[in-house]
Design a protein around this motif. Structure first.
Motif, short mmCIF file in Angstrom:
data_model
loop_
_atom_site.label_atom_id
_atom_site.label_comp_id
_atom_site.label_asym_id
_atom_site.label_seq_id
_atom_site.Cartn_x
_atom_site.Cartn_y
_atom_site.Cartn_z
N LEU A 43 0.84 -1.20 0.00
CA LEU A 43 0.00 0.00 0.00
C LEU A 43 0.87 1.25 0.00
N TRP A 44 1.94 1.25 0.78
CA TRP A 44 2.87 2.38 0.83
C TRP A 44 3.47 2.64 -0.55
N LEU A 45 3.89 1.57 -1.23
CA LEU A 45 4.47 1.72 -2.57
C LEU A 45 3.44 2.25 -3.56
N GLU A 46 2.21 1.79 -3.46
CA GLU A 46 1.15 2.31 -4.33
C GLU A 46 0.93 3.80 -4.09
N CYS A 47 0.90 4.21 -2.83
CA CYS A 47 0.72 5.64 -2.51
C CYS A 47 1.90 6.45 -3.02
N LEU A 48 3.10 5.92 -2.89
CA LEU A 48 4.27 6.62 -3.38
C LEU A 48 4.23 6.81 -4.89
N THR A 49 3.92 5.76 -5.62
CA THR A 49 3.88 5.88 -7.08
C THR A 49 2.72 6.78 -7.52
N ASP A 50 1.60 6.73 -6.81
CA ASP A 50 0.50 7.66 -7.11
C ASP A 50 0.95 9.11 -6.92
N THR A 51 1.75 9.35 -5.89
CA THR A 51 2.25 10.69 -5.62
C THR A 51 3.22 11.14 -6.71
N VAL A 52 4.08 10.24 -7.16
CA VAL A 52 4.99 10.57 -8.25
C VAL A 52 4.19 10.97 -9.49
N TRP A 53 3.17 10.18 -9.81
CA TRP A 53 2.33 10.51 -10.98
C TRP A 53 1.65 11.88 -10.80
N ALA A 54 1.22 12.16 -9.58
CA ALA A 54 0.49 13.41 -9.34
C ALA A 54 1.38 14.65 -9.41
N TYR A 55 2.65 14.52 -9.05
CA TYR A 55 3.50 15.70 -8.93
C TYR A 55 4.64 15.79 -9.93
N ASP A 56 4.88 14.75 -10.69
CA ASP A 56 5.96 14.78 -11.68
C ASP A 56 5.34 14.77 -13.07
N ARG A 57 5.37 15.89 -13.73
CA ARG A 57 4.77 16.01 -15.06
C ARG A 57 5.45 15.11 -16.09
N GLU A 58 6.68 14.72 -15.80
CA GLU A 58 7.42 13.87 -16.73
C GLU A 58 7.31 12.39 -16.38
N CYS A 59 6.48 12.06 -15.43
CA CYS A 59 6.32 10.67 -15.02
C CYS A 59 5.80 9.84 -16.20
N SER A 60 6.27 8.63 -16.27
CA SER A 60 5.86 7.72 -17.33
C SER A 60 5.83 6.30 -16.75
N ASP A 61 5.37 5.37 -17.55
CA ASP A 61 5.39 3.97 -17.10
C ASP A 61 6.81 3.52 -16.76
N ASP A 62 7.78 3.96 -17.55
CA ASP A 62 9.17 3.58 -17.30
C ASP A 62 9.67 4.14 -15.97
N ILE A 63 9.29 5.35 -15.65
CA ILE A 63 9.70 5.96 -14.38
C ILE A 63 9.03 5.25 -13.21
N GLU A 64 7.74 4.96 -13.35
CA GLU A 64 7.07 4.21 -12.28
C GLU A 64 7.74 2.85 -12.08
N LEU A 65 8.03 2.18 -13.16
CA LEU A 65 8.70 0.88 -13.06
C LEU A 65 10.04 1.00 -12.37
N ALA A 66 10.79 2.05 -12.67
CA ALA A 66 12.09 2.26 -12.02
C ALA A 66 11.93 2.42 -10.51
N TRP A 67 10.96 3.22 -10.09
CA TRP A 67 10.68 3.36 -8.66
C TRP A 67 10.40 2.00 -8.03
N ARG A 68 9.55 1.23 -8.68
CA ARG A 68 9.18 -0.08 -8.14
C ARG A 68 10.37 -1.04 -8.08
N LEU A 69 11.19 -1.04 -9.13
CA LEU A 69 12.34 -1.94 -9.15
C LEU A 69 13.38 -1.59 -8.10
N VAL A 70 13.56 -0.31 -7.87
CA VAL A 70 14.56 0.12 -6.87
C VAL A 70 14.07 -0.15 -5.44
N LEU A 71 12.81 0.08 -5.17
CA LEU A 71 12.31 -0.05 -3.81
C LEU A 71 11.89 -1.48 -3.43
#
Length: 85
Positions: A43-71
């Motif tokens: 749930l924490w990871l979902e909230c984090l990636t939702d926040t990245v999508w909400a505040y990073d205009r350059e967010c993409s599927d690749d960026i979300e995947l990178a966050w998930r792979l690193v964490l």
């Protein structure tokens, strides 16, 4: 504390070694202590990636995947620690 724990997750990914901060948090969150349920890390990871999508205009599927792979390795360590620490 959030900042330290976040950087510990990133350091775990980069080095493959658990630092003292991550280990202490895993022990504190275990069933024997604060009883933080493993599903809450997902749930924490979902909230984090939702926040990245909400505040990073350059967010993409690749960026979300990178966050998930690193964490994910550190989150897996935390979840494993629930029953083992």
């Amino acid at each position: 504390m959030l900042k330290k724990s976040f950087f510990s997750l990133v350091a775990f990914y980069a080095s493959g070694n658990v630092d003292n901060v991550l280990h202490r948090i895993a022990c504190l969150h275990s069933a024997r202590h604060l009883n933080i349920k493993p599903y809450l890390y997902d749930l924490w990871l979902e909230c984090l990636t939702d926040t990245v999508w909400a505040y990073d205009r350059e967010c993409s599927d690749d960026i979300e995947l990178a966050w998930r792979l690193v964490l994910s390795p550190g989150i897996t360590y935390m979840k494993f620690g629930y029953d083992h620490f």
